[in-house]
Design a protein around this motif. Structure first.
Motif, PDB file in Angstrom:
ATOM      1  N   GLY A  22      64.654  27.590 -12.460  1.00 32.84           N
ATOM      2  CA  GLY A  22      64.333  27.455 -13.877  1.00 32.84           C
ATOM      3  C   GLY A  22      65.267  26.469 -14.530  1.00 32.84           C
ATOM      4  N   VAL A  23      64.761  25.735 -15.500  1.00 30.98           N
ATOM      5  CA  VAL A  23      65.574  24.710 -16.159  1.00 30.98           C
ATOM      6  C   VAL A  23      66.491  25.338 -17.199  1.00 30.98           C
ATOM      7  CG1 VAL A  23      65.518  22.597 -17.539  1.00 30.98           C
ATOM      8  CG2 VAL A  23      63.769  22.992 -15.791  1.00 30.98           C
ATOM      9  N   ILE A  24      65.992  26.281 -17.964  1.00 36.57           N
ATOM     10  CA  ILE A  24      66.776  26.870 -19.062  1.00 36.57           C
ATOM     11  C   ILE A  24      67.218  28.279 -18.708  1.00 36.57           C
ATOM     12  CG2 ILE A  24      66.777  27.533 -21.493  1.00 36.57           C
ATOM     13  CD1 ILE A  24      64.700  25.352 -21.968  1.00 36.57           C
ATOM     14  N   PHE A  25      66.247  29.143 -18.413  1.00 29.06           N
ATOM     15  CA  PHE A  25      66.561  30.544 -18.130  1.00 29.06           C
ATOM     16  C   PHE A  25      66.534  30.798 -16.622  1.00 29.06           C
ATOM     17  CE2 PHE A  25      64.558  30.514 -22.349  1.00 29.06           C
ATOM     18  CZ  PHE A  25      65.619  31.021 -23.093  1.00 29.06           C
ATOM     19  N   LYS A  26      67.625  31.345 -16.108  1.00 34.24           N
ATOM     20  CA  LYS A  26      67.703  31.693 -14.689  1.00 34.24           C
ATOM     21  C   LYS A  26      68.023  33.170 -14.564  1.00 34.24           C
ATOM     22  CE  LYS A  26      69.132  27.190 -12.916  1.00 34.24           C
ATOM     23  NZ  LYS A  26      70.117  26.457 -12.088  1.00 34.24           N
ATOM     24  N   LYS A  27      67.366  33.816 -13.624  1.00 38.90           N
ATOM     25  CA  LYS A  27      67.552  35.245 -13.414  1.00 38.90           C
ATOM     26  C   LYS A  27      67.938  35.496 -11.966  1.00 38.90           C
ATOM     27  CE  LYS A  27      63.944  37.910 -13.166  1.00 38.90           C
ATOM     28  NZ  LYS A  27      62.727  38.691 -13.501  1.00 38.90           N
ATOM     29  N   GLN A  28      68.889  36.402 -11.766  1.00 44.27           N
ATOM     30  CA  GLN A  28      69.280  36.738 -10.401  1.00 44.27           C
ATOM     31  C   GLN A  28      68.153  37.518  -9.745  1.00 44.27           C
ATOM     32  OE1 GLN A  28      73.161  38.515  -9.842  1.00 44.27           O
ATOM     33  NE2 GLN A  28      72.566  39.416  -7.883  1.00 44.27           N
ATOM     34  N   VAL A  29      67.691  37.014  -8.611  1.00 43.70           N
ATOM     35  CA  VAL A  29      66.558  37.645  -7.926  1.00 43.70           C
ATOM     36  C   VAL A  29      66.970  38.281  -6.598  1.00 43.70           C
ATOM     37  CG1 VAL A  29      64.825  36.174  -9.007  1.00 43.70           C
ATOM     38  CG2 VAL A  29      65.933  35.413  -6.886  1.00 43.70           C
ATOM     39  N   ALA A  30      68.134  37.905  -6.088  1.00 42.18           N
ATOM     40  CA  ALA A  30      68.593  38.463  -4.808  1.00 42.18           C
ATOM     41  C   ALA A  30      70.080  38.169  -4.658  1.00 42.18           C
ATOM     42  CB  ALA A  30      67.804  37.867  -3.646  1.00 42.18           C
ATOM     43  N   LYS A  31      70.642  38.577  -3.547  1.00 40.00           N
ATOM     44  CA  LYS A  31      72.048  38.279  -3.272  1.00 40.00           C
ATOM     45  C   LYS A  31      72.249  38.080  -1.775  1.00 40.00           C
ATOM     46  CE  LYS A  31      73.047  43.250  -3.534  1.00 40.00           C
ATOM     47  NZ  LYS A  31      73.762  44.300  -4.283  1.00 40.00           N
ATOM     48  N   VAL A  32      73.138  37.172  -1.450  1.00 32.76           N
ATOM     49  CA  VAL A  32      73.479  36.890  -0.053  1.00 32.76           C
ATOM     50  C   VAL A  32      74.597  37.832   0.372  1.00 32.76           C
ATOM     51  CG1 VAL A  32      74.343  35.168   1.573  1.00 32.76           C
ATOM     52  CG2 VAL A  32      72.822  34.467  -0.288  1.00 32.76           C
ATOM     53  N   HIS A  33      74.360  38.609   1.410  1.00 34.73           N
ATOM     54  CA  HIS A  33      75.362  39.553   1.918  1.00 34.73           C
ATOM     55  C   HIS A  33      76.308  38.797   2.862  1.00 34.73           C
ATOM     56  CE1 HIS A  33      73.106  43.321   0.692  1.00 34.73           C
ATOM     57  NE2 HIS A  33      72.247  42.345   0.444  1.00 34.73           N
ATOM     58  N   ALA A  34      77.221  38.016   2.288  1.00 35.33           N
ATOM     59  CA  ALA A  34      78.088  37.160   3.106  1.00 35.33           C
ATOM     60  C   ALA A  34      79.108  37.972   3.895  1.00 35.33           C
ATOM     61  CB  ALA A  34      78.800  36.143   2.217  1.00 35.33           C
ATOM     62  N   VAL A  35      79.762  38.897   3.221  1.00 37.90           N
ATOM     63  CA  VAL A  35      80.723  39.817   3.859  1.00 37.90           C
ATOM     64  C   VAL A  35      80.400  41.206   3.342  1.00 37.90           C
ATOM     65  CG1 VAL A  35      83.152  40.454   4.098  1.00 37.90           C
ATOM     66  CG2 VAL A  35      82.510  38.042   4.054  1.00 37.90           C
ATOM     67  N   ASP A  36      80.195  42.149   4.257  1.00 41.80           N
ATOM     68  CA  ASP A  36      79.666  43.448   3.837  1.00 41.80           C
ATOM     69  C   ASP A  36      80.503  44.602   4.388  1.00 41.80           C
ATOM     70  OD1 ASP A  36      77.963  45.092   2.476  1.00 41.80           O
ATOM     71  OD2 ASP A  36      76.135  44.326   3.404  1.00 41.80           O
ATOM     72  N   ASN A  37      81.490  45.002   3.610  1.00 38.74           N
ATOM     73  CA  ASN A  37      82.269  46.216   3.885  1.00 38.74           C
ATOM     74  C   ASN A  37      83.014  46.141   5.226  1.00 38.74           C
ATOM     75  OD1 ASN A  37      83.202  48.791   3.117  1.00 38.74           O
ATOM     76  ND2 ASN A  37      81.690  49.793   4.403  1.00 38.74           N
TER      77      ASN A  37
END
Length: 328
Positions: A22-37
């Motif tokens: 999106g050019v103006i409004f961006k919404k978080q739709v997911a996340k990258v599990h780079a390091v997990d616990n």
């Protein structure tokens, strides 16, 4: 090697947000599990290695420890002090002190050196920032560091492009040593070097550990170099540690199917030697949507139905040997 811990990592998590286009409004739709616990400790005067495929979270883990990126959650202790707390709310002097004690050697020696600065300027820059060496002693200290890493005094007036890859990596090591650190992250320090030069750099790191008492977090794809230099090894897969053990124990007796596949992928110099290979199916799953249960189960040749339902814990199977697999 002592039993005191210089680095303690507890339940470390890092998620990177993924936003909608999106050019103006961006919404978080997911996340990258780079390091997990993940959790592990590094002893004083120890070389602790992290191995695994590209994208498994090795370098992200290192950058989290050095607070080059901010963790989502978890705890990192350096010499018993909370690193996250010191960098977020500590005084400037405390932050500088931590930076002095914790250094990094980057994978690309040319990319991490300023091409407009001479070697003298590169190595003496930390003296100006940390002010731990009187200015009158800078030249002597730079020459001493160059000698320590196998270079000559006249190299101080040259620029990075005038050196070979191995020499540039030695300059990076000298720069890291300029602040007298106790802990160094070596992020694939020999991956871009010739085989003969790799051995020289690994021997240099080992000598520095013996003489200066430095602890290393060594990150590499090269399992032969890992066996040469490390005391303990942790195997990462898709943001999680799946196996951790003493180096010889891990290489001689790998228990996790992923670790076994990694070991069997190493070429054997004798063409007459026949080995039974484990072939992994498919590709590494997306870190945005990791598989349920054991993250390795879609590719594991020994997977059961329960592997996709129950998340395995990293358990001590025998003394000092930890594995995350429900089959064991």
């Amino acid at each position: 090697m002592t039993d005191a811990y210089i680095i303690q990592v507890k339940n470390l998590v890092k998620y990177f947000p993924v936003y909608s286009e999106g050019v103006i409004f961006k919404k978080q739709v997911a996340k990258v599990h780079a390091v997990d616990n993940i959790s592990f400790n590094i002893k004083e005067k120890e070389t602790f290695a992290l191995v695994g495929e590209s994208g498994c979270g090795k370098t992200t883990t290192a950058r989290l420890i050095l607070h080059l990126i901010i963790p989502t959650s978890g705890e990192i202790l350096f010499e018993g002090k909370n690193v996250i707390e010191k960098f977020t709310s500590g005084k400037k002097e405390e932050k500088l002190q931590l930076r002095r004690r914790m250094q990094i050697i980057f994978q690309n020696p040319y990319g991490s050196l300023d091409p407009r600065m001479t070697v003298y300027d590169i190595i003496s820059e930390p003296f100006e920032i940390h002010k731990h060496v009187p200015k009158k002693d800078w030249k002597e200290r730079v020459y001493k560091l160059l000698k320590l890493v196998g270079l000559e005094e006249y190299h101080a007036e040259r620029y990075p492009h005038e050196f070979s890859g191995g020499q540039r990596q030695r300059i990076c090591i000298a720069r890291a040593l300029a602040v007298e650190p106790k802990f160094i992250v070596a992020d694939e320090p020999v991956s871009s070097l010739d085989v003969s030069i790799r051995a020289q750099i690994l021997n240099l790191l080992d000598e520095l550990q013996q003489t200066m008492g430095i602890s290393y977090l060594y990150i590499s794809h090269d399992l032969s170099s890992v066996r040469q230099i490390s005391h303990r090894v942790a195997v990462m897969y898709l943001g999680e540690i799946v196996e951790l053990a003493q180096t010889d124990e891990l290489y001689d007796n790998p228990l996790h199917p992923y670790t076994t596949a990694l070991m069997e992928a190493v070429p054997i110099p004798d063409p007459k030697t026949k080995t039974e290979k484990i072939f992994l199916r498919g590709e590494v799953p997306s870190a945005i949507n990791p598989p349920p249960g054991c993250r390795f189960n879609p590719r594991c040749p020994k997977a059961m139905d329960a592997c996709s339902q129950k998340k395995p814990e990293l358990r001590e199977i025998k003394k000092g040997h930890f594995v995350a697999c429900i089959r064991l």
